[in-house]
Write an enzyme that holds these catalytic residues in place. Structure first.
Site, mmCIF file in Angstrom:
data_model
loop_
_atom_site.group_PDB
_atom_site.id
_atom_site.type_symbol
_atom_site.label_atom_id
_atom_site.label_comp_id
_atom_site.label_asym_id
_atom_site.label_seq_id
_atom_site.Cartn_x
_atom_site.Cartn_y
_atom_site.Cartn_z
ATOM 1 N N HIS A 100 78.444 63.512 -8.252
ATOM 2 C CA HIS A 100 79.366 64.401 -7.555
ATOM 3 C C HIS A 100 79.112 65.821 -8.047
ATOM 4 O O HIS A 100 78.661 66.041 -9.168
ATOM 5 C CB HIS A 100 80.800 63.953 -7.899
ATOM 6 C CG HIS A 100 81.884 64.639 -7.146
ATOM 7 N ND1 HIS A 100 82.313 65.909 -7.446
ATOM 8 C CD2 HIS A 100 82.664 64.217 -6.107
ATOM 9 C CE1 HIS A 100 83.295 66.238 -6.642
ATOM 10 N NE2 HIS A 100 83.537 65.236 -5.810
ATOM 11 N N ASP A 125 81.682 59.903 -15.952
ATOM 12 C CA ASP A 125 82.596 60.314 -14.887
ATOM 13 C C ASP A 125 83.168 59.042 -14.270
ATOM 14 O O ASP A 125 82.495 58.340 -13.519
ATOM 15 C CB ASP A 125 81.818 61.138 -13.861
ATOM 16 C CG ASP A 125 82.612 61.429 -12.591
ATOM 17 O OD1 ASP A 125 83.745 60.933 -12.449
ATOM 18 O OD2 ASP A 125 82.076 62.147 -11.720
#
Length: 417
Positions: free
Chosen positions: A133, A210
């Site tokens: 991302h 993440d």
């Protein structure tokens, strides 16, 4: 596995009962019942979480830590109780290792600007993957520009799986930080994060995971994973927006300088200099999102009552059903077909732009995401400008996926005949 065999498969997960506990899922959209399939962007909130957050404002609204009056004591106890819930939920060693932030993005920026700026120098390397991302790309680009470090990327194969041979090759004596997604938001690929962490530690690097797309779908044990930092957002976990968590190992957090200055993160302040508060407060400047933390605690309680193992199994069943269903639609191609995959169906249809797909689906009350999903390098890797993405949660049903497929067939009829 055929669609017929999937349809015949039975399970006893109480999706319909749980769905009834989410007020927004009872409403109609465009004159049709809402089929909400945009859970990777944000999840809906159960009544228990809505009540917990509103209950703070209604009954114990006060600032925390500094007050000696009853309301402040109650608010402080509720806020710190939520921190302990998080600690237990991800099996951190102590509550001091749980830092409340606005979300995954802020958590990664905190590590980049505090740990990264203090420990990176010219020629040092930060290793990420081609799945990331933007929030796990841009902060590292910024800190590399500030320090002279170099960003390295382990690329993907055609299924959307990280090439582990390349990951191993890129790990070296200059690798200082490895930052990888636990689960890809754009493709659903589940990374082998425990193996990646072990390899990174063997090279002498610290590891940030993440966890934004993993935290609501699979049990997370930071000690078992062995990671140094783990970041996630509450709003992906049926909790309010604007609240998230950075887990960090105490030894690293103790050595890191504060990222933001202000109230509550200090021990002493004078015009000659300041000293810092104990963990975790050293990294929590200013009045926090108290109601959000309380809502996060309530969301964790809610998910734990259901059980993440049961949630994961049910969502895997939905993913298999949806994969087979979409495979029958003319011209549709799934983007991301990794063997290890979470509940994300990212796809394109020949002759149709993703935004047109999303618009047609919306007219049928089906909510999906259309775009690059803050993962433009992933789109570039697969040669597409955007995908339509249906992402699953435990309150979704096979009927939601049936409606998705029906609306997609309608889109094909409208635009591709």
């Amino acid at each position: 596995m055929t669609l017929a065999s999937l349809t015949a498969h039975s399970h006893d997960f109480p999706a319909a009962r749980l769905r009834a506990e989410f007020p927004i899922l009872q409403r109609s959209v465009r004159g049709q019942p809402l089929a909400y399939l945009d859970n990777a962007a944000t999840t809906q909130k159960p009544q228990a979480v809505i009540d917990a957050e509103s209950g703070y404002y209604r009954e114990i609204n006060a600032n925390i830590h500094r007050g000696v009056h009853w309301l402040s004591e109650q608010a402080t106890a509720a806020h710190e109780g939520a921190r302990e819930r998080v600690r237990h939920f991800i099996n951190a060693r102590e509550a001091a290792e749980i830092i409340f932030v606005r979300g995954t993005t802020e958590a990664i920026n905190l590590v980049a600007q505090s740990y990264g700026r203090a420990n990176l120098g010219p020629g040092d390397e930060v290793l990420i993957t081609g799945l990331e991302h933007h929030s796990n790309i841009v902060p590292w680009q910024l800190v590399c520009a500030q320090t002279g470090a170099v960003l390295k990327v382990a690329h993907l194969d055609d299924s959307g799986t990280v090439r582990m041979d390349e990951f191993r090759r890129l790990l070296g004596a200059r690798t200082r930080i490895v930052a990888v997604s636990h689960v890809s938001n754009a493709l659903g690929t589940v990374n082998p994060v425990r193996e990646m962490t072990e390899l990174a530690h063997q090279a002498g690097a610290v590891v940030l995971l993440d966890g934004a797309q993993a935290i609501a779908h699979t049990p997370v044990d930071v000690q078992a994973l062995g990671c140094d930092f783990y970041a996630f957002s509450g709003h992906k976990l049926y909790a309010p927006t604007g609240i998230g968590v950075l887990y960090g190992r105490r030894a690293l957090l103790e050595a890191m300088p504060p990222w933001q200055g202000g109230g509550d993160m200090i021990r002493t302040v004078s015009f000659e200099g300041s000293t810092w508060n104990d963990l975790p407060y050293k990294f929590e400047a200013g009045t926090p999102h108290i109601a959000g933390a309380i809502g996060l605690g309530a969301a964790i309680d809610y998910v734990q009552r259901i059980g993440l193992a049961a949630i994961g199994a049910y969502e895997h069943d939905l993913l298999a059903y949806g994969t087979a269903l979409l495979g029958e639609i003319p011209g549709l191609r799934l983007i991301g077909t990794a063997a290890a995959k979470a509940g994300i169906l990212s796809f394109v249809i020949d002759g149709l732009h993703a935004h047109d797909i999303g618009t047609v689906l919306d007219s049928h009350g089906v909510a999906v995401r259309a775009g690059h999903h803050c993962a433009m390098p992933v789109m570039e890797r697969f040669g597409v400008p955007a995908t339509a993405r249906a992402s699953l949660a435990f309150y979704n049903t096979r009927e939601d996926l049936d409606r998705l497929a029906q609306a997609l067939r309608r889109a094909v009829e409208m635009f591709c005949r």
